[in-house]
Write a protein that holds these residues in place. Structure first.
Motif, PDB file in Angstrom:
ATOM      1  N   GLY A 100       0.819  -1.207   0.000  1.00 28.00           N
ATOM      2  CA  GLY A 100       0.000   0.000   0.000  1.00 28.00           C
ATOM      3  C   GLY A 100       0.851   1.253   0.000  1.00 28.00           C
ATOM      4  N   PHE A 101       1.936   1.229   0.781  1.00 26.00           N
ATOM      5  CA  PHE A 101       2.805   2.398   0.875  1.00 26.00           C
ATOM      6  C   PHE A 101       3.693   2.561  -0.356  1.00 26.00           C
ATOM      7  CE2 PHE A 101       1.137   2.689   4.921  1.00 26.00           C
ATOM      8  CZ  PHE A 101       1.696   3.696   5.682  1.00 26.00           C
ATOM      9  N   ILE A 102       3.873   1.499  -1.109  1.00 24.64           N
ATOM     10  CA  ILE A 102       4.620   1.600  -2.361  1.00 24.64           C
ATOM     11  C   ILE A 102       3.737   2.179  -3.465  1.00 24.64           C
ATOM     12  CG2 ILE A 102       5.632   0.231  -4.235  1.00 24.64           C
ATOM     13  CD1 ILE A 102       6.787  -1.626  -2.090  1.00 24.64           C
ATOM     14  N   VAL A 103       2.506   1.724  -3.534  1.00 34.33           N
ATOM     15  CA  VAL A 103       1.612   2.135  -4.615  1.00 34.33           C
ATOM     16  C   VAL A 103       1.082   3.553  -4.412  1.00 34.33           C
ATOM     17  CG1 VAL A 103      -0.602   1.623  -5.746  1.00 34.33           C
ATOM     18  CG2 VAL A 103       0.946  -0.242  -5.125  1.00 34.33           C
ATOM     19  N   TYR A 104       0.872   3.974  -3.172  1.00 34.37           N
ATOM     20  CA  TYR A 104       0.262   5.284  -2.907  1.00 34.37           C
ATOM     21  C   TYR A 104       1.036   6.442  -3.549  1.00 34.37           C
ATOM     22  CZ  TYR A 104      -1.828   9.202  -0.377  1.00 34.37           C
ATOM     23  OH  TYR A 104      -2.447  10.389  -0.063  1.00 34.37           O
ATOM     24  N   PRO A 105       2.365   6.565  -3.339  1.00 31.85           N
ATOM     25  CA  PRO A 105       3.075   7.687  -3.978  1.00 31.85           C
ATOM     26  C   PRO A 105       2.997   7.642  -5.504  1.00 31.85           C
ATOM     27  CG  PRO A 105       4.412   6.696  -2.252  1.00 31.85           C
ATOM     28  CD  PRO A 105       3.259   5.764  -2.494  1.00 31.85           C
ATOM     29  N   ILE A 106       2.966   6.430  -6.062  1.00 31.00           N
ATOM     30  CA  ILE A 106       2.913   6.296  -7.524  1.00 31.00           C
ATOM     31  C   ILE A 106       1.587   6.809  -8.067  1.00 31.00           C
ATOM     32  CG2 ILE A 106       2.915   4.651  -9.436  1.00 31.00           C
ATOM     33  CD1 ILE A 106       4.781   2.883  -7.766  1.00 31.00           C
ATOM     34  N   THR A 107       0.483   6.345  -7.502  1.00 26.17           N
ATOM     35  CA  THR A 107      -0.829   6.769  -8.006  1.00 26.17           C
ATOM     36  C   THR A 107      -1.060   8.263  -7.776  1.00 26.17           C
ATOM     37  OG1 THR A 107      -1.871   6.122  -5.905  1.00 26.17           O
ATOM     38  CG2 THR A 107      -1.869   4.500  -7.683  1.00 26.17           C
ATOM     39  N   MET A 108      -0.567   8.773  -6.661  1.00 28.07           N
ATOM     40  CA  MET A 108      -0.741  10.205  -6.387  1.00 28.07           C
ATOM     41  C   MET A 108       0.096  11.052  -7.343  1.00 28.07           C
ATOM     42  SD  MET A 108      -2.975  10.656  -3.948  1.00 28.07           S
ATOM     43  CE  MET A 108      -2.640  12.197  -3.088  1.00 28.07           C
ATOM     44  N   MET A 109       1.296  10.589  -7.674  1.00 31.59           N
ATOM     45  CA  MET A 109       2.137  11.324  -8.620  1.00 31.59           C
ATOM     46  C   MET A 109       1.521  11.322 -10.003  1.00 31.59           C
ATOM     47  SD  MET A 109       4.862  12.728  -7.312  1.00 31.59           S
ATOM     48  CE  MET A 109       5.950  12.879  -8.728  1.00 31.59           C
TER      49      MET A 109
ATOM     50  N   LYS B 112      -1.513  11.111 -10.756  1.00 33.59           N
ATOM     51  CA  LYS B 112      -2.701  11.968 -10.718  1.00 33.59           C
ATOM     52  C   LYS B 112      -2.334  13.447 -10.645  1.00 33.59           C
ATOM     53  CE  LYS B 112      -7.181  12.591 -10.357  1.00 33.59           C
ATOM     54  NZ  LYS B 112      -8.109  12.281 -11.461  1.00 33.59           N
ATOM     55  N   GLY B 113      -1.059  13.735 -10.400  1.00 37.72           N
ATOM     56  CA  GLY B 113      -0.646  15.126 -10.273  1.00 37.72           C
ATOM     57  C   GLY B 113      -0.831  15.676  -8.877  1.00 37.72           C
ATOM     58  N   ARG B 114      -0.872  14.792  -7.885  1.00 30.12           N
ATOM     59  CA  ARG B 114      -1.111  15.220  -6.510  1.00 30.12           C
ATOM     60  C   ARG B 114       0.111  14.928  -5.628  1.00 30.12           C
ATOM     61  NH1 ARG B 114      -6.677  12.715  -4.507  1.00 30.12           N
ATOM     62  NH2 ARG B 114      -6.124  14.028  -2.705  1.00 30.12           N
ATOM     63  N   GLY B 115       1.288  14.924  -6.252  1.00 29.34           N
ATOM     64  CA  GLY B 115       2.506  14.581  -5.533  1.00 29.34           C
ATOM     65  C   GLY B 115       2.835  15.524  -4.392  1.00 29.34           C
ATOM     66  N   LYS B 116       2.395  16.794  -4.508  1.00 25.45           N
ATOM     67  CA  LYS B 116       2.699  17.761  -3.463  1.00 25.45           C
ATOM     68  C   LYS B 116       1.801  17.616  -2.234  1.00 25.45           C
ATOM     69  CE  LYS B 116       4.441  21.292  -6.681  1.00 25.45           C
ATOM     70  NZ  LYS B 116       4.285  22.696  -7.163  1.00 25.45           N
ATOM     71  N   GLU B 117       0.821  16.729  -2.340  1.00 28.05           N
ATOM     72  CA  GLU B 117      -0.156  16.606  -1.251  1.00 28.05           C
ATOM     73  C   GLU B 117       0.278  15.646  -0.150  1.00 28.05           C
ATOM     74  OE1 GLU B 117      -4.180  15.954  -2.450  1.00 28.05           O
ATOM     75  OE2 GLU B 117      -3.957  17.155  -4.272  1.00 28.05           O
ATOM     76  N   PHE B 118       1.338  14.877  -0.380  1.00 30.77           N
ATOM     77  CA  PHE B 118       1.784  13.981   0.689  1.00 30.77           C
ATOM     78  C   PHE B 118       3.208  14.323   1.109  1.00 30.77           C
ATOM     79  CE2 PHE B 118       2.610  11.724  -3.305  1.00 30.77           C
ATOM     80  CZ  PHE B 118       3.938  11.354  -3.178  1.00 30.77           C
TER      81      PHE B 118
END
Length: 433
Positions: free
Chosen positions: A397-406, A408-414
């Motif tokens: 889960g912690f591996i996939v989360y940064p990938i999907t957020m990036m 989506k263009g939401r990399g700055k949100e985490f």
């Protein structure tokens, strides 16, 4: 005593605190019998673990009451004990002695985090949806273990798992226990899980499915097989591997957020929250971390604050005096070790399933409508029971989360810490391969 615990300020009295403390004990007393069974699967001496469980619960509960003055009881945590036994010892092949050292190390880190102020940074760096997913996934994992122990779910070569023999006496006993416990819970009985175990044990004895105990009260079982093992293991240089690092990290992660969530939930119910902040939060977290250290030395998996404390709050408890009553009951329970013989896997299975239901209740808080969040949350949840590993679910889960957020263009949100965890878990899977 009433001045020390500030009865007047919290609008309470001895009667309310005593009733609240007893109620909390009844709501969480099931852990006295479930924890030895779970850790027994890891090869630990069940009678010694029974004693360790009661002592760790008593010490941790007193620490919380005296240091933070909150009506919150502690004991070895469900989910944490399952991770210890089934993921670490059985799944990863790590000896239980080394796993106990991992619990001790996680406690040391928890103490440092609690007194340094790093807790705010860490708790804010983990996305709320992954916190909910972790809690839910552990709930499904625990429930799966319960169904397996009950014989309701059995291995199958063609389909991996299938429905067990529902006409078998032991399975029927577990089903009876599950239905009975559900009825108690639906009807609002504070100690519903505990009462369900008692009634199921009685029915098991009456039907001959469980042997009648020769004694009810006896001397306290020796701690010798487990006491101090965690400390001696720290001097063995061979235990310090990447596996142990992941174990310590997972113990720390689950215990930290489980404690934070429980504290906020119980404090909100009791009306302690002021300006969206929990007074004496540092003291509460420090008490919890010291309890983990103590429990590991005594000889059990990580202790944590129990959400069942809310039942005591509902009964009137408002201060740490109620925890003294709860702790005293755990000490009294030390003399009832012979009852371990009637608390079979079929008896504890309903408790595991019900706890799983309670932990999975936060599923609805996950933002399922946002696919970039839904995917890592779903993988975290589903892979825990399917891989029989809490650590694997969290890692993926912690591996996939940064990938999907990036993407989506939401990399700055985490928080950047998430990238650090991403690297750690990638290295972990490379190591496993």
């Amino acid at each position: 005593m009433d001045k020390f615990f500030r009865f007047a300020e919290n609008n309470t009295n001895y009667r309310r605190e005593i009733v609240g403390g007893l109620t909390t004990f009844l709501a969480m007393a099931y852990i006295l019998f479930v924890n030895p069974l779970v850790l027994g699967d890891a090869g630990m001496d069940q009678k010694a673990v029974f004693t360790a469980t009661a002592l760790a619960a008593a010490v941790g509960t007193v620490l919380m009451g005296v240091m933070a003055n909150y009506p919150i009881a502690l004991a070895p945590g469900m989910g944490l004990n399952a991770f210890f036994a089934y993921s670490v010892v059985i799944g990863m092949g790590i000896p239980w002695q080394t796993a106990l050292a991992g619990v001790l190390l996680s406690g040391v880190l928890f103490v440092l985090i609690s007194i340094s102020g790093l807790r705010e940074l860490i708790i804010n760096s983990i996305p709320i949806d992954l916190k909910y997913a972790t809690a839910s996934g552990i709930g499904f994992f625990i429930a799966f273990i319960g169904f397996k122990n009950a014989g309701i779910i059995v291995p199958n070569e063609a389909t991996l798992v299938s429905l067990g023999d529902m006409t078998k006496g032991s399975v029927l006993l577990a089903v009876f226990g599950l239905i009975t416990t559900v009825i108690f819970m639906v009807r609002g009985f504070r100690g519903g899980i505990f009462y369900g175990m008692i009634l199921t044990s009685i029915v098991g004895v009456l039907t001959g499915l469980i042997d009648t105990p020769k004694k009810v009260v006896d001397s306290i079982p020796s701690l010798e097989p487990v006491f101090g093992v965690a400390v001696t293991q720290l001097f063995d240089a061979n235990i310090y591997t990447l596996d142990l690092f992941i174990v310590v990290l997972t113990f720390l992660f689950v215990a930290f957020f489980d404690t934070a969530g429980t504290l906020m939930a119980v404090a909100t119910q009791a009306g302690f929250i002021k300006d969206n902040k929990l007074p004496r939060a540092n003291r509460a977290l420090l008490a919890d971390s010291l309890a983990i250290l103590t429990g590991a030395v005594i000889g059990t998996s990580s202790t944590t604050s129990y959400i069942e404390s809310s039942s005591g709050v509902a009964a009137g408890a408002r201060t740490g005096f109620s925890t003294l009553i709860t702790a005293a009951m755990f000490l009294l329970a030390l003399f009832f070790a012979p009852l371990l013989g009637v608390v079979t896997p079929e008896v504890t299975a309903p408790a595991l399933i019900i706890v799983g239901v309670l932990m999975a209740s936060v599923l609805g808080k996950i933002e399922w409508g946002k696919f970039e969040i839904a995917v890592p949350a779903f993988l975290t949840i589903i892979l825990m029971p399917l891989t029989y590993s809490i650590a694997t679910g969290i890692a993926l889960g912690f591996i996939v989360y940064p990938i999907t957020m990036m993407v989506k263009g939401r990399g700055k949100e985490f928080h950047p810490i998430m990238w650090g965890l991403f690297a750690v878990f990638i290295a972990y899977f490379i190591y496993l391969a």
